[in-house]
Write a protein that holds these residues in place. Structure first.
Motif, PDB file in Angstrom:
ATOM      1  N   ALA A  63       0.860  -1.372   0.216  1.00 57.94           N
ATOM      2  CA  ALA A  63       0.077  -0.004   0.002  1.00 57.94           C
ATOM      3  C   ALA A  63       0.787   1.394  -0.074  1.00 57.94           C
ATOM      4  O   ALA A  63       0.487   2.359  -0.590  1.00 57.94           O
ATOM      5  CB  ALA A  63      -0.853  -0.070   1.293  1.00 57.94           C
ATOM      6  N   ALA A  64       1.990   1.287   0.747  1.00 47.27           N
ATOM      7  CA  ALA A  64       2.807   2.392   0.741  1.00 47.27           C
ATOM      8  C   ALA A  64       3.490   2.873  -0.684  1.00 47.27           C
ATOM      9  O   ALA A  64       3.929   3.893  -0.905  1.00 47.27           O
ATOM     10  CB  ALA A  64       4.037   2.202   1.777  1.00 47.27           C
ATOM     11  N   GLY A  65       3.375   1.831  -1.728  1.00 48.71           N
ATOM     12  CA  GLY A  65       3.925   1.951  -2.856  1.00 48.71           C
ATOM     13  C   GLY A  65       2.801   2.607  -3.947  1.00 48.71           C
ATOM     14  O   GLY A  65       3.040   2.785  -5.218  1.00 48.71           O
ATOM     15  N   ASP A  66       1.468   2.510  -3.640  1.00 49.14           N
ATOM     16  CA  ASP A  66       0.655   2.977  -4.192  1.00 49.14           C
ATOM     17  C   ASP A  66       0.859   4.364  -4.829  1.00 49.14           C
ATOM     18  O   ASP A  66       1.189   5.659  -4.008  1.00 49.14           O
ATOM     19  CB  ASP A  66      -0.830   2.864  -3.689  1.00 49.14           C
ATOM     20  N   PRO A  67       0.863   4.873  -6.237  1.00 45.12           N
ATOM     21  CA  PRO A  67       1.080   6.335  -6.698  1.00 45.12           C
ATOM     22  C   PRO A  67       0.139   7.216  -5.794  1.00 45.12           C
ATOM     23  O   PRO A  67       0.342   8.432  -5.740  1.00 45.12           O
ATOM     24  CB  PRO A  67       1.070   6.100  -8.105  1.00 45.12           C
ATOM     25  N   PHE A  68      -1.147   6.815  -5.765  1.00 46.54           N
ATOM     26  CA  PHE A  68      -1.880   7.773  -4.889  1.00 46.54           C
ATOM     27  C   PHE A  68      -1.455   8.296  -3.712  1.00 46.54           C
ATOM     28  O   PHE A  68      -1.642   9.305  -3.171  1.00 46.54           O
ATOM     29  CB  PHE A  68      -3.367   7.096  -4.770  1.00 46.54           C
ATOM     30  N   ARG A  69      -1.053   7.187  -2.951  1.00 50.59           N
ATOM     31  CA  ARG A  69      -0.272   7.077  -1.476  1.00 50.59           C
ATOM     32  C   ARG A  69       0.902   8.149  -1.377  1.00 50.59           C
ATOM     33  O   ARG A  69       1.010   9.087  -0.744  1.00 50.59           O
ATOM     34  CB  ARG A  69      -0.257   6.060  -0.692  1.00 50.59           C
ATOM     35  N   THR A  70       1.640   7.763  -2.314  1.00 45.86           N
ATOM     36  CA  THR A  70       3.069   8.374  -2.508  1.00 45.86           C
ATOM     37  C   THR A  70       2.863   9.957  -3.130  1.00 45.86           C
ATOM     38  O   THR A  70       3.658  10.611  -2.467  1.00 45.86           O
ATOM     39  CB  THR A  70       4.063   7.784  -3.462  1.00 45.86           C
TER      40      THR A  70
END
Length: 98
Positions: A63-70
């Motif tokens: 989940a930390a690698g989701d472009p939305f999150r980053t």
């Protein structure tokens, strides 16, 4: 099994600008067999992902690698559950209480 609930923290135009990268990230996780289902919430204020993984730490890392999150466009709520009952097509993911 895990339910990942995304809630957008940015306007939809910013979310839409990062959508192609997010979909590519989703495709990668589907190819790896981690994600079973994904889609937008209705109303469109985020999304939901159903995932399988060895442990919560693995899901949090993914989940930390989701472009939305980053890009700071969403927050995640991750819920782990034991899938004791499934549809026949998901039988391989049934779990027992240990």
């Amino acid at each position: 099994m895990f339910v990942l609930e995304l809630t957008y923290t940015a306007p939809l135009d910013a979310v839409d600008a990062a959508l192609d990268a997010h979909v590519a990230w989703l495709d990668e996780q589907f190819t790896k067999g981690v994600f079973l289902a994904a889609g937008r919430k209705n109303p469109r204020d985020g999304g939901v992902i159903i995932a399988v993984a060895d442990d919560r730490a693995q899901v949090e890392e993914i989940a930390a690698g989701d472009p939305f999150r980053t890009a700071g466009l969403c927050e995640y709520r991750i819920t782990e559950f034991v899938a004791r009952m499934t549809a026949p097509a998901l039988e391989q993911y049934r779990e027992t209480l240990g």
